[in-house]
Design an enzyme around this catalytic site. Structure first.
Site, PDB file in Angstrom:
ATOM      1  N   GLY A 255       0.809  -1.204   0.000  1.00  0.00           N
ATOM      2  CA  GLY A 255       0.000   0.000   0.000  1.00  0.00           C
ATOM      3  C   GLY A 255       0.850   1.264   0.000  1.00  0.00           C
TER       4      GLY A 255
ATOM      5  N   ASP B  39      -9.997  -2.127  -4.853  1.00  0.00           N
ATOM      6  CA  ASP B  39      -9.678  -1.717  -3.484  1.00  0.00           C
ATOM      7  C   ASP B  39     -10.916  -1.078  -2.861  1.00  0.00           C
ATOM      8  OD1 ASP B  39      -8.671  -0.721  -1.119  1.00  0.00           O
ATOM      9  OD2 ASP B  39      -6.848   0.085  -2.020  1.00  0.00           O
TER      10      ASP B  39
END
Length: 699
Positions: A43, A73
């Protein structure tokens, strides 16, 4: 030439921009069969930015192909990067002035919303699934219907893989560019075909038994909606699995930054993708401090003759990690994207970004000429922090959750906080635990951590929750009994026409997301055990963190339904000990729900960086925390560049100061703790800034 590997670069034969060379290398422009391009990685490393830039460039290079830029996501940033609203409905890019024409009309953008897809799935396949479940269990349809209304973990990944399969199996698009969730949840997405295969095999067993019964009673059998559902879904899944492992159809590109935690996670990610036979196209290394640093929309300027010590130290560290990547992953092409002084947001910045990409072999000689850095930790001139985190142990707080967007430094902040509190209170016991499926705690402490807590200090233990271990325990404690009850095993008065082994097979591979439930229970047990005065949790990135925080409510619904069914049929199924375990679990979950709202018990510490896209996601996170009632009085702003006299440092300082000026309005309820950009970000120094400690901070 394949989609995953491409061909060796021949510079004399390649023209146009450097990014055109990358596109040729993939090579989407030469293989009409390349259907799926995944961009994934840790991330916060720039997956969404590079996915948007790549999608725009491919659309321009391939006007004849229909492209879909799709995010899986649950806390996506597509809209923040593109500068437009993005929803679950595919939409083209906006019209461009002055001609009011669609810019790249062959490109559409979409962010999957699991709830919307789930409702559509229920409407389409709900009746068939209800029929199959009813045929597999002696329980009635009215008993099983409430299962549909419960919250299920893993629904994001489940709906995503089904929707991507549907899109690629049909004729709606030619290529899907997938902006995925961070590493751990991308791997969960890629494991789903195996789970669904297992699920369909069990359903097929139920149907086979149903056919036997019907044929024995009537002498014939006519296929119904349940058979049609199984045939259709099996066909789609077989096509999807074949496509996912075919280098002519699929290419996964891993995005990372040249820092130790990101490199370590990428190494593991490559190995895991190889074990799943997912073709890896190469690596995109983002945020590299090259000899020239470009601001978006501007011509690159030469780095000053006397760069700051921090700039030099960062460059040297990055050079070491780039060399490591080249040596340890020699089979993959590696491309480098330079650090941008202005955030690449919007079409103009994204299009200019792609012109700056370079293959690693062209970059390394430039970085090898970097003058030596001072050799000691640097980060500007420290000053006593105006705001610091409280001493949570002195306050009596028992649980601290550290969270935020991926890549903002959650693991470092959580580790430094626990480390320094443990040193400040040698008479207290602390536990530092990671619930991220792609753990980095062990990388931070350079120690192999696992399910059993291990000492990091005499009074500080570290733990990385292992999904396999906690799932096996949950299966033994609860799911074995569930399988027996659903199949009527050992139940007086129930005909032996159901298959206990099929239910056990179903529960041998529990649904994705159940590990988050077990992580929650593990943290709860650790805190309630009385062994620790404080538990500090390093959480998953935002989207899956929120799902973790919503788990108490979801788990209460499952356990309550199980107890309700047991009470209805207790005279038939027996098993009072199992029911008591469920009651105990329900009491634990309800207590946790209360305590997660108690500011005397818990504090959530959001971590964010001075970037507009990160701020936007952090605002959404805080709104969700408000809705859940979870206290979050503090926040940590990480990696703020302190002022220095170099052009690079001054430009970055101005950019970060502009972000700082927005914080009182955007985060009015939080006390903001500021961490400067440090090199290296040692536990002691980060902890000193976090807690306002008098511990020495190197100048």
């Amino acid at each position: 030439m394949t989609c995953a590997r491409g061909i060796p670069l021949q510079p004399a034969q390649l023209d146009n921009s450097p990014f055109d060379r990358l596109v040729d290398y993939v090579p989407l422009t030469r293989s009409a069969s390349c259907r799926l391009l995944l961009l994934s990685g840790k991330g916060g490393v720039g997956k969404t930015t590079l996915a948007c830039a790549l999608a725009r460039h491919l659309a321009q290079r391939q006007p004849e192909r229909r492209l879909l830029l799709l995010s899986t996501d649950p806390a996506h940033s597509l809209g923040d990067v593109l500068g437009i609203p993005v929803a679950d409905t595919p939409q083209p890019l906006p019209e461009s002035a002055p001609h009011r024409l669609r810019e790249r009309p062959n490109l559409q953008v979409r962010a999957l919303q699991a709830e919307v897809l789930l409702q559509s799935f229920k409407q389409t396949y709900g009746p068939a699934l209800e029929l199959i479940a009813e045929r597999g269990s002696w329980l009635g349809r009215e008993d099983l219907l409430p299962l549909w209304d419960l919250d299920w973990p893993g629904v994001d990944e489940l709906m995503a893989i089904l929707e991507v399969n549907r899109l690629l199996a049909g004729q709606e698009v030619d290529t899907v560019i997938l902006d995925t969730a961070p590493t751990g949840h991308t791997l969960r997405l890629l494991e789903l075909p195996d789970f669904l295969d297992n699920l369909l095999a069990v359903f097929a067993t139920f149907q086979a038994k149903h056919r036997e019964v019907v044929q024995s009673l009537t002498g014939t059998y006519r296929p119904d909606e349940a058979d049609a559902f199984l045939t259709r879904l099996q066909s789609e899944l077989e096509g999807g699995k074949a496509r996912l492992t075919d280098p002519e159809s699929t290419s996964a590109w891993l995005v990372l930054i040249p820092e130790p935690l990101s490199v370590a996670e990428t190494r593991r990610f490559c190995q895991q993708l190889q074990s799943r036979r997912v073709p890896v196209g190469g690596l995109l290394v983002n945020q590299v401090l090259l000899g020239t640093v470009a601001a978006a929309g501007e011509k690159a300027e030469a780095t000053p003759n006397r760069p700051s010590p921090l700039y030099l130290a960062r460059q040297q560290e990055q050079w070491r990690w780039l060399k490591t990547l080249q040596e340890e992953l020699p089979g993959y092409p590696i491309w480098v994207c330079p650090y941008q002084l202005e955030e690449p947001i919007g079409p103009t910045a994204l299009d200019k970004l792609v012109q700056q990409l370079r293959p690693l072999p062209e970059v390394l000689p430039q970085l090898e000429e970097i003058p030596p850095s001072p050799g000691e930790p640097v980060g500007g001139i420290p000053s006593p922090p105006r705001v610091a985190l409280p001493d949570f142990l002195a306050q009596g707080i028992r649980l601290v959750l550290v969270g935020g967007k991926g890549g903002v430094g959650k693991t470092t902040v959580a580790g430094a906080l626990a480390w320094n509190l443990a040193q400040r209170h040698p008479d207290q016991r602390l536990l530092l635990v990671s619930i991220d499926p792609a753990h980095s705690l062990g990388d931070l402490f350079q120690t192999k951590l696992g399910q059993e807590p291990l000492p990091l200090l005499p009074n500080l233990l570290g733990q990385e929750i292992e999904a396999a271990a906690v799932l096996e325990r949950f299966r033994q404690d609860y799911l074995e009994e569930v399988a027996a009850i659903l199949a009527g095993e050992g139940t007086a008065g129930v005909e032996v026409q159901y298959d206990p082994q099929a239910w056990r097979q179903l529960l041998q591979m529990p649904p994705p997301g159940l590990d988050e439930v077990m992580a929650l229970l593990t943290v709860l047990e650790q805190e309630a055990s009385g062994q620790f005065n404080l538990v500090v949790v390093d959480t998953a990135p935002t989207g899956h963190l929120l799902r973790f925080l919503q788990m108490p409510q979801a788990l209460e619904g499952w356990v309550s339904l199980a107890l309700k069914l047991w009470l209805k049929y207790r005279d038939v199924v027996g098993r009072p000990e199992w029911a008591q375990r469920l009651r105990d679990l329900l009491a634990q979950v309800r207590q946790l729900q209360r305590r997660l709202r108690d500011p005397q018990f818990v504090s959530f510490v959001p971590v964010f960086n001075p970037e507009q896209a990160v701020l936007a996601e952090t605002e959404r996170l805080l709104a969700e925390l408000d809705a859940l009632g979870i206290p979050h009085p503090y926040a940590v702003l990480n990696r703020v560049w302190l002022e220095d006299s170099t052009p690079f440092g001054a430009a970055l300082w101005r950019r970060h100061q502009a972000i700082l000026a927005q914080l009182p309005q955007r985060f009015p309820q939080q006390a903001i703790v500021t961490l400067p950009f440090l090199h290296p970000p040692s536990l002691e120094v980060v902890g000193a800034y976090l807690l306002g400690s008098p511990a020495p901070i190197p100048a």
